[in-house]
Write an enzyme that holds these catalytic residues in place. Structure first.
Site, PDB file in Angstrom:
ATOM      1  N   ASP A   1       0.846  -1.200   0.000  1.00 37.36           N
ATOM      2  CA  ASP A   1       0.000   0.000   0.000  1.00 37.36           C
ATOM      3  C   ASP A   1       0.888   1.258   0.000  1.00 37.36           C
ATOM      4  O   ASP A   1       0.678   2.182  -0.801  1.00 37.36           O
ATOM      5  CB  ASP A   1      -0.889   0.060   1.245  1.00 37.36           C
ATOM      6  CG  ASP A   1      -1.800  -1.156   1.434  1.00 37.36           C
ATOM      7  OD1 ASP A   1      -3.030  -0.982   1.469  1.00 37.36           O
ATOM      8  OD2 ASP A   1      -1.275  -2.289   1.564  1.00 37.36           O
TER       9      ASP A   1
ATOM     10  N   GLU B   1      -5.153   7.416   0.676  1.00 39.80           N
ATOM     11  CA  GLU B   1      -5.539   6.716   1.903  1.00 39.80           C
ATOM     12  C   GLU B   1      -4.447   6.709   2.978  1.00 39.80           C
ATOM     13  O   GLU B   1      -4.730   6.901   4.150  1.00 39.80           O
ATOM     14  CB  GLU B   1      -5.930   5.262   1.583  1.00 39.80           C
ATOM     15  CG  GLU B   1      -6.351   4.512   2.852  1.00 39.80           C
ATOM     16  CD  GLU B   1      -6.782   3.075   2.609  1.00 39.80           C
ATOM     17  OE1 GLU B   1      -6.780   2.624   1.448  1.00 39.80           O
ATOM     18  OE2 GLU B   1      -7.112   2.406   3.603  1.00 39.80           O
TER      19      GLU B   1
ATOM     20  N   ASP C   1      -6.482   5.130  -3.944  1.00 39.98           N
ATOM     21  CA  ASP C   1      -6.490   3.982  -3.038  1.00 39.98           C
ATOM     22  C   ASP C   1      -5.391   3.056  -3.564  1.00 39.98           C
ATOM     23  O   ASP C   1      -5.573   2.359  -4.560  1.00 39.98           O
ATOM     24  CB  ASP C   1      -7.850   3.281  -3.043  1.00 39.98           C
ATOM     25  CG  ASP C   1      -7.993   2.339  -1.859  1.00 39.98           C
ATOM     26  OD1 ASP C   1      -6.948   1.911  -1.322  1.00 39.98           O
ATOM     27  OD2 ASP C   1      -9.137   2.035  -1.484  1.00 39.98           O
TER      28      ASP C   1
ATOM     29  N   ILE D   1      -3.929   0.314  -2.512  1.00 43.66           N
ATOM     30  CA  ILE D   1      -4.451  -1.059  -2.575  1.00 43.66           C
ATOM     31  C   ILE D   1      -5.839  -1.002  -1.968  1.00 43.66           C
ATOM     32  O   ILE D   1      -5.998  -0.716  -0.773  1.00 43.66           O
ATOM     33  CB  ILE D   1      -3.587  -2.085  -1.806  1.00 43.66           C
ATOM     34  CG1 ILE D   1      -2.227  -2.265  -2.484  1.00 43.66           C
ATOM     35  CG2 ILE D   1      -4.312  -3.442  -1.729  1.00 43.66           C
ATOM     36  CD1 ILE D   1      -1.331  -3.331  -1.840  1.00 43.66           C
ATOM     37  N   ASP D   2      -6.837  -1.219  -2.791  1.00 40.74           N
ATOM     38  CA  ASP D   2      -8.207  -1.296  -2.283  1.00 40.74           C
ATOM     39  C   ASP D   2      -8.513  -2.766  -2.065  1.00 40.74           C
ATOM     40  O   ASP D   2      -8.239  -3.593  -2.939  1.00 40.74           O
ATOM     41  CB  ASP D   2      -9.165  -0.688  -3.307  1.00 40.74           C
ATOM     42  CG  ASP D   2     -10.596  -0.703  -2.807  1.00 40.74           C
ATOM     43  OD1 ASP D   2     -10.802  -0.525  -1.591  1.00 40.74           O
ATOM     44  OD2 ASP D   2     -11.503  -0.895  -3.634  1.00 40.74           O
TER      45      ASP D   2
ATOM     46  N   THR E   1      -7.352  -4.327   0.955  1.00 35.03           N
ATOM     47  CA  THR E   1      -6.107  -4.846   1.553  1.00 35.03           C
ATOM     48  C   THR E   1      -6.345  -6.189   2.244  1.00 35.03           C
ATOM     49  O   THR E   1      -5.491  -7.083   2.194  1.00 35.03           O
ATOM     50  CB  THR E   1      -5.518  -3.823   2.553  1.00 35.03           C
ATOM     51  OG1 THR E   1      -5.336  -2.590   1.857  1.00 35.03           O
ATOM     52  CG2 THR E   1      -4.178  -4.275   3.097  1.00 35.03           C
TER      53      THR E   1
ATOM     54  N   LYS F   1     -15.343  -4.964  -8.039  1.00 34.43           N
ATOM     55  CA  LYS F   1     -16.804  -5.125  -8.177  1.00 34.43           C
ATOM     56  C   LYS F   1     -17.367  -4.130  -9.195  1.00 34.43           C
ATOM     57  O   LYS F   1     -18.186  -4.484 -10.038  1.00 34.43           O
ATOM     58  CB  LYS F   1     -17.495  -4.914  -6.815  1.00 34.43           C
ATOM     59  CG  LYS F   1     -17.190  -5.994  -5.791  1.00 34.43           C
ATOM     60  CD  LYS F   1     -17.994  -5.819  -4.513  1.00 34.43           C
ATOM     61  CE  LYS F   1     -17.463  -4.818  -3.528  1.00 34.43           C
ATOM     62  NZ  LYS F   1     -16.193  -5.144  -2.881  1.00 34.43           N
TER      63      LYS F   1
ATOM     64  N   ARG G   1     -23.878  -2.279  -1.584  1.00 35.24           N
ATOM     65  CA  ARG G   1     -23.041  -2.053  -0.393  1.00 35.24           C
ATOM     66  C   ARG G   1     -23.940  -1.390   0.654  1.00 35.24           C
ATOM     67  O   ARG G   1     -24.285  -0.214   0.526  1.00 35.24           O
ATOM     68  CB  ARG G   1     -21.867  -1.149  -0.757  1.00 35.24           C
ATOM     69  CG  ARG G   1     -20.818  -1.030   0.348  1.00 35.24           C
ATOM     70  CD  ARG G   1     -19.636  -0.214  -0.160  1.00 35.24           C
ATOM     71  NE  ARG G   1     -18.539  -0.179   0.776  1.00 35.24           N
ATOM     72  CZ  ARG G   1     -17.524  -1.038   0.754  1.00 35.24           C
ATOM     73  NH1 ARG G   1     -17.467  -2.001  -0.153  1.00 35.24           N
ATOM     74  NH2 ARG G   1     -16.549  -0.940   1.632  1.00 35.24           N
TER      75      ARG G   1
ATOM     76  N   ASP H   1     -12.428   4.915  -2.076  1.00 37.46           N
ATOM     77  CA  ASP H   1     -13.018   3.578  -2.258  1.00 37.46           C
ATOM     78  C   ASP H   1     -14.073   3.543  -3.366  1.00 37.46           C
ATOM     79  O   ASP H   1     -14.552   2.459  -3.713  1.00 37.46           O
ATOM     80  CB  ASP H   1     -13.678   3.101  -0.954  1.00 37.46           C
ATOM     81  CG  ASP H   1     -12.669   2.560   0.052  1.00 37.46           C
ATOM     82  OD1 ASP H   1     -11.651   1.988  -0.382  1.00 37.46           O
ATOM     83  OD2 ASP H   1     -12.894   2.718   1.268  1.00 37.46           O
TER      84      ASP H   1
END
Ligand SMILES: Nc1ncnc2c1ncn2[C@@H]1O[C@H](COP(=O)(O)OS(=O)(=O)O)[C@@H](OP(=O)(O)O)[C@H]1O
Ligand SMILES: [Mg+2]
Ligand SMILES: [Mg+2]
Ligand SMILES: [Mg+2]
Length: 355
Positions: free
Chosen positions: A47, A70, A135, A137-138, A140, A269, A283, A296
């Site tokens: 990240d 982030e 982000d 790494i979205d 994680t 997604k 969500r 995100d």
């Protein structure tokens, strides 16, 4: 004639490609240098390293733009072993195309500069001017568990998403590969995996294979029209703490969806429904106090809308990226093809009791 945001799009895609090389290296390491943040969520050397590489590319090309990212470097300033591990990764990661690497400004000078660069992602966000959101790494938790993850970057201008890019190293390149539980859970970046989704406002959405050098040719993508709700597939978070999975099951049942949800980490997604591999992304808030973060959702929101989808929260409002680092005025996310979005939303509201 060059189109609007063409330079931003090129740099964004190359920056995500370069950062993905670094995350893939860490993905294959046994130890990922994981530390726990104040909110108890994990962050890895992947990240931090990916964030440094992306901000460095943005500052080289667009020095006056702000960045909302982030991660922050505070922990690394007191943990030199971790800092050195990240520096070693960052120092040795570049695109294998000299011209493309040159466009990103080449290497970062030294470890100290790397920490300063990571902290340039500390903008408060807001409704005015050009702000990139990252982000690195979205997902994680997915990255650590061996699921899907994504490297995400978007440009906001006066609070609106103008450019969005998502790198998904573990998704199939093939846009028509159906969304299955296996794709959600199976973490591999072998041959045939790795895709880069992009969109520019008013110019549609694309996918292309994620490369390690110059950009591959892109293909236009679009959401699949839902003809029969019974055949629709919906996706949601793997982590039950991120999205209410019992309410989503009730919503799916009321809509007449018969297939079980595909659980998948990260903005993979959004990319998956934008290319018609899946149909709906739900969500649903698990707490009244959690505020979704702009990094995100920004890239995914634009990619889905440019592919013919509609994205709102559970109240039916568009996601508002202009209120700061979080989506403070929104609650949850409902993404679906335009033609069925209002039908999905009304069932969501009925089940959640939203007025
Ligand atoms: N309580 C709560 N509710 C909703 N969302 C939360 C919550 N806590 C964390 N997060 C954010 O979830 C991001 C990852 O969610 P995903 O949809 O990718 O996947 S999954 O939930 O891990 O399956 C994750 O992003 P990363 O930190 O980049 O992995 C978080 O920003
Ligand atoms: Mg995230
Ligand atoms: Mg993240
Ligand atoms: Mg995180």
């Amino acid at each position: 004639m060059t189109s609007l945001y063409s330079k931003e799009l090129e740099i964004a895609q190359l920056a995500v490609q370069r950062a993905s090389i670094l995350t893939k290296r860490v993905f294959h390491e046994k130890t990922k240098g994981t530390v726990s943040k104040d909110d108890a969520s994990p962050v890895t050397i992947g990240d931090f390293g990916a964030q440094a590489l992306i901000i460095s590319a943005l500052k080289h090309n667009f020095p006056h733009d702000e960045v909302v990212a982030e991660e922050e470097a505070a922990e690394l300033r007191s943990n030199s072993a971790l800092r050195d591990q990240i520096w070693e990764l960052v120092r040795t990661t570049q695109l294998d195309d000299v011209a493309a690497e040159g466009l990103l400004g080449g290497a970062i000078k030294d470890a100290e500069s790397m920490l300063d660069i990571i902290d340039k992602g500390n903008s408060k966000g807001g409704r005015v001017g050009r702000i990139w959101t990252i982000d690195p790494i979205d997902g994680t938790k997915g990255f650590l568990r061996g699921g899907q993850y994504a490297v995400c970057l978007a440009l906001l201008e006066d609070g609106e998403v103008k450019v969005g890019t998502i790198g998904c190293p573990n998704l199939p390149v093939d846009d028509s590969a159906p969304l299955t539980a296996d794709i959600g859970a199976n973490a591999t970046d072998e041959e045939g995996r790795g895709v880069l989704f992009s969109a520019v406002i008013g110019q549609g959405a694309t996918s292309r294979p994620l490369k390690t050098g110059a950009l591959a040719e892109g293909k236009s993508i679009s959401m699949k029209p839902i003809t029969e709700m019974s055949n629709a597939s919906f996706c949601e978070s793997v982590e039950a703490g991120h999205s209410n999975q019992s309410e989503s099951a009730r919503i799916a049942q009321k809509l007449g969806i018969t297939k079980p949800s595909v659980r998948m980490d990260s903005q993979a997604k959004y990319g998956s429904i934008a290319r018609g591999a899946g149909d709906i992304y739900l969500r649903l808030p698990t707490s009244k106090t959690y505020q979704e973060k702009i990094w995100d959702h920004a890239a995914g929101d634009l990619i889905v809308r440019e592919a013919g989808g509609q994205v709102t929260d559970t109240k039916g409002n568009r996601l508002d990226f202009g209120v700061g680092r979080t989506l403070a005025t929104n609650s949850g996310v409902i993404a679906a093809p335009k033609a069925v979005h209002s039908q999905v939303l009304s069932v969501v509201q009925e089940v959640l009791g939203v007025k």
